[in-house]
Design an enzyme around this catalytic site. Sequence first.
Site, short mmCIF file in Angstrom:
data_model
loop_
_atom_site.label_atom_id
_atom_site.label_comp_id
_atom_site.label_asym_id
_atom_site.label_seq_id
_atom_site.Cartn_x
_atom_site.Cartn_y
_atom_site.Cartn_z
CG ASP A 180 -1.96 1.06 1.18
OD1 ASP A 180 -2.95 0.87 0.44
OD2 ASP A 180 -1.80 2.10 1.85
CG LEU A 181 1.96 5.17 -2.87
CD1 LEU A 181 3.47 4.94 -2.82
CD2 LEU A 181 1.56 5.57 -4.29
CG ASP A 191 -3.41 3.76 -1.66
OD1 ASP A 191 -4.27 2.86 -1.66
OD2 ASP A 191 -3.18 4.46 -0.66
#
Length: 176
Positions: free
Chosen positions: A68-69, A111
């Site tokens: 997950d960004l 994301d």
Amino acid sequence: AAALLTDMARDRRARITEALQLAHAYRTVDHKAHRDPLTGVGNRLAWDEAVALADAQSAGPVSVIIADLDGLKRANDERGHDVGDALICAAAETIRHQVRESDLVARLGGDEFGVLLAGASPARCRLTAERIASAVSEHPPVRGIRLSVSLGWAATPDVPSVSEAKRVADRQMYAQ
């Protein structure tokens, strides 16, 4: 007779050419249907189909990494969506370069990325996740923003299915 054979050969070539063009068009559409247009990695459809296939085949270990960004919403809010898109693309490219060509990297949502590693043991999965984390931390800033991801991973046979490995990896990622 010669004219008829010539005519039949011409018709056959035309049908073969048409069949090849249709096959090419199908492959192109299928490829586009399974790709995220922003990053070029797989999309959610590609991911869901690959996980279902891996669960159905259940041959050998399969590992899942979820990334997950971090900070995307803040980057979008403060610097604009073009900067957010650049961060997403940098994350996808960085992850893609840390896995084998045969592994699936897919953008699961805004994301979030998934990596499906066929034939990868739990130990190899952990090492790959560590390699991704290291590559992300060493990535130069993207338009002044450091690239950062939260990671989780799991693998069969430690968990009973690839679907369950995804859930375990997701929980690990959120805990991180």
